[in-house]
Structures are given as C-alpha cells and as structure tokens.
Design a protein around this motif. Structure first.
Motif, PDB file in Angstrom:
ATOM      1  N   ALA A   1       6.536   9.057  15.257  1.00  0.00           N
ATOM      2  CA  ALA A   1       7.859   8.914  15.873  1.00  0.00           C
ATOM      3  C   ALA A   1       8.272   7.455  15.991  1.00  0.00           C
ATOM      4  N   THR A   2       7.344   6.575  16.364  1.00  0.00           N
ATOM      5  CA  THR A   2       7.684   5.162  16.544  1.00  0.00           C
ATOM      6  C   THR A   2       8.061   4.518  15.218  1.00  0.00           C
ATOM      7  N   GLN A   3       7.313   4.809  14.188  1.00  0.00           N
ATOM      8  CA  GLN A   3       7.634   4.268  12.868  1.00  0.00           C
ATOM      9  C   GLN A   3       9.006   4.747  12.403  1.00  0.00           C
ATOM     10  N   ARG A   4       9.291   6.007  12.614  1.00  0.00           N
ATOM     11  CA  ARG A   4      10.611   6.528  12.228  1.00  0.00           C
ATOM     12  C   ARG A   4      11.725   5.848  13.011  1.00  0.00           C
TER      13      ARG A   4
ATOM     14  N   GLY B   1       0.816  -1.200   0.000  1.00  0.00           N
ATOM     15  CA  GLY B   1       0.000   0.000   0.000  1.00  0.00           C
ATOM     16  C   GLY B   1       0.852   1.253   0.000  1.00  0.00           C
ATOM     17  N   PRO B   2       0.253   2.411  -0.272  1.00  0.00           N
ATOM     18  CA  PRO B   2       1.019   3.662  -0.360  1.00  0.00           C
ATOM     19  C   PRO B   2       1.556   4.112   0.983  1.00  0.00           C
ATOM     20  N   ALA B   3       2.655   4.840   0.927  1.00  0.00           N
ATOM     21  CA  ALA B   3       3.260   5.377   2.150  1.00  0.00           C
ATOM     22  C   ALA B   3       2.417   6.506   2.714  1.00  0.00           C
ATOM     23  N   ARG B   4       2.435   6.620   4.033  1.00  0.00           N
ATOM     24  CA  ARG B   4       1.737   7.688   4.739  1.00  0.00           C
ATOM     25  C   ARG B   4       2.744   8.433   5.612  1.00  0.00           C
TER      26      ARG B   4
ATOM     27  N   GLY C   1       1.659   2.601   7.288  1.00  0.00           N
ATOM     28  CA  GLY C   1       0.865   2.903   8.481  1.00  0.00           C
ATOM     29  C   GLY C   1      -0.073   1.793   8.903  1.00  0.00           C
ATOM     30  N   GLN C   2       0.083   0.593   8.324  1.00  0.00           N
ATOM     31  CA  GLN C   2      -0.840  -0.506   8.606  1.00  0.00           C
ATOM     32  C   GLN C   2      -0.269  -1.540   9.575  1.00  0.00           C
TER      33      GLN C   2
ATOM     34  N   ALA D   1       8.222  -1.129   3.640  1.00  0.00           N
ATOM     35  CA  ALA D   1       7.058  -0.500   3.015  1.00  0.00           C
ATOM     36  C   ALA D   1       5.791  -0.725   3.845  1.00  0.00           C
ATOM     37  N   ASP D   2       5.676  -1.879   4.489  1.00  0.00           N
ATOM     38  CA  ASP D   2       4.537  -2.123   5.379  1.00  0.00           C
ATOM     39  C   ASP D   2       4.481  -1.068   6.483  1.00  0.00           C
TER      40      ASP D   2
END
Length: 355
Positions: free
Chosen positions: A218-221, A211-214, A242-243, A237-238
C-alpha cells in the motif's frame, strides 16, 4: 594505453530559465520542440517544452501509441533538445561534459543504435576513438533494444565534486520506437569525470540497475500515485523493485503534504560509496533520496528562496532523517551531524535514514 578522454573547457554556461513542470508522479517525454542537432535533451536549467506529457515509466519501456491502421509511416518520436545548466551551478562544464555524452548515446535515428554507432557519435564530440569505443560499451540501461530513441535529461546533479574528479548523476526520460510502437522509459547514469589541464573529461559510465518489479504494498502504491511526488523513471523503478526502505517512502508521503517535490535519485544510479571516500552511501541500500526541485523551484537556483529550502530541510529532519544535506548549513538538530552542507549538495537536498 587508453587515449586521454575528451574535455569540456570551463566557461560561463548559458543561463537557463527555472520553471515548474507539473507532472503526475513521473516526469516523462517531451514533444513539439525544435531540434538543435541529433542528440539533445531539455530539463534542469530549462522549462519543459509546450506539449510535454506524462506517461508510465521505468528503466524499461511502456508502450503508449501506434500509427493508425493502414498507414506505413513510422511512429514519430519527439524532437531532441539540449539540456543547459541554469544559474547557480558549481563547475557547470563538468555537468555539460557528462550530459552531452549521455545525450549522444541515448538518442539515435533508425538503424544507428549499435556500439559502433554510439562510438562514432562520441567521436563527434571530440572523444578519441579508443576512449569513445570503451565508453560506448558501458551504456547499459541508457541504450535499450529499439530501432530509434530520443533521451531527455530531467536533471543533472552532483553525486560528488572534488578538485580533480566528479560524479554527475544524469537523470533521464527516454522515448523509443520499435517497429510501429512508441514506448516511454528512462534511466539515471552516474557519469564519472576527471579534470585535466584542458577541462573535464568523462572516464566512465555507471547506468542504473533498479532490478525487476515486485508486487507493490500500500505504501509503495501511495508514493507512486501521489501527484505531489515527481519521480524520474529510475526512481520509480527503484520503488517498484521493493528495495526502498519504508522509512524513505513514509518520509516522501509526509513531505508531500506541505510540498510538491521533484526527486532526482533514490537507490540506483548513485555511487556505491560517498564520493571520494570508502564509506558506503545510504542510497544504494535504499535508505535515502535526493530532491532537486521544491514547489517548482530548483534548489541550485540562487533565486529560490533560502527560507523555502531551509524549511524543507527541517521538515525532512522532522520526518525522521538523521542526515539532511543541502546548499544551506543549518544549526540545531537532534544530533551534532544531522544537517550538513558542501559543494556536492549545492544543487539538491539529500535525505538519509538509518534503516
């Protein structure tokens, strides 16, 4: 009627050499490896080739270099190499059947990236023409628009292994060339197989669709930037999509304190249901991740310390996982089924969450 798919006969696989591959966040690209034919990859049971380097990735592509101004030679791609299973594999012929087809589809010279070209390469593996054409139309994110490409298999793990059927998750990095631009990307392909009298036969391909990036929180980074969390392109990419649930990301960061871990699969590129059942898997819902290597040691390798693996599994449970699977059946746990072991999980540690 569709012709019977090609088969790889069961045979003792050439043992590979385990070895740590140090990357910052994402495993990518290989360079300076002698080609062993048109289609091939390295990884899994082999050490990374000298000169391999990290670069941004996803199931799309990230430009990284162009030839010098005034030159007319096309930008160079890394030479293809083949993935081989290492020691400790269950049914290595199933993995080889899956990987060889992914290698054939994901690597092509200039001007040979079309469906008919892919089908022709599959036929060279012994796949009947009708079956080759059908599979060549299922490549999805494995065959992005590009003039030429080289794919490298990072790992091949089981999504499921039964007596007569299997799911092999072929985790890939891929370098493409479009015009004078070289770009890094990759995907994960859920390869389905059936076992016939002559061996394992590929029946279907299910490439990852993250899926597309969102915008990142902070946690994802933190997860994407942590050098102790090695993420393949589809898994990165997952996270960017944001999924993936925060429980998964928090556990990754917690485990990255005492361990350096190589993730194989997070959400996309995994079977929707637990293989062989109609029970939904936690992976597609963004509530699980798999680890194929711990501190540079492959889970599947018999030489890897069982103490290391069991300590990691218990640490995953302590990080909040309700469902930890691996090659060792552990006792204890906060629930009766917190730990499990089966043939599917002999080559990785599964870490699942309820939310």
């Amino acid at each position: 009627m569709v012709s019977e798919p090609f088969a790889v006969r069961d045979a003792a696989a050439q043992p590979g050499r385990g070895g740590a591959v140090r990357r910052r966040s994402v495993l990518l690209g290989a360079a300076g490896v002698t080609a062993a034919g048109l289609c091939g990859c390295s990884g899994g049971g082999t050490s990374a080739p000298p000169g391999a380097s990290a670069a941004p990735s996803g199931t799309g592509t990230s430009p990284r270099s162009q030839p010098a101004a005034g030159t007319s030679s096309p930008a160079a791609l890394p030479a293809p190499t083949q993935w081989v299973p290492g020691p400790g594999e269950i049914q290595p012929a199933a993995k080889l059947a899956a990987v060889r087809l992914v290698e054939a589809f994901g690597t092509w010279p200039a001007g040979q990236g079309g469906v008919a070209d892919r089908a022709a390469r599959a036929e060279k593996l012994g796949i009947p023409a009708a079956q080759a054409t059908r599979l060549a139309g299922q490549t999805g994110s494995l065959t992005p628009a590009a003039d030429a490409a080289v794919v490298r298999v990072i790992d091949a793990q089981y999504g499921g292994i039964l007596t007569d059927s299997a799911s092999v998750l072929v985790v890939c990095a891929q370098t493409t060339r479009t015009g004078s631009t070289i770009a890094d990307g990759g995907t994960t392909v859920d390869v389905r197989l059936s076992r016939t009298a002559s061996g394992w036969s590929v029946t279907a391909l299910h490439p990852a669709q993250p899926g597309p990036a969102r915008p990142l929180d902070a946690t994802q980074r933190d997860v994407l930037a942590d050098p102790r969390i090695e993420l393949p392109p589809a898994s990165a990419a997952d996270i960017r999509s944001g999924q993936v649930h925060t429980s998964v990301l928090d556990a990754m960061l917690r485990l990255a304190g005492p361990y350096r871990m190589s993730v194989s699969v997070v959400r996309s590129g995994h079977p929707l249901d637990v293989f062989g059942t109609n029970r939904p898997s936690d992976h597609p819902r963004g509530r699980a991740f798999d680890v194929w290597r711990i501190d540079g040691h492959r889970v599947v390798d018999p030489a890897t310390s069982r103490t290391l693996i069991t300590a990691f599994m218990r640490a995953a449970a302590a990080a909040g996982s309700y469902n930890v699977g691996g090659p060792v059946l552990l006792s204890g746990g906060t629930t009766a089924n917190q730990f499990f072991s089966d043939a599917t999980h002999h080559d990785h540690v599964h870490i699942g969450f309820t939310s």
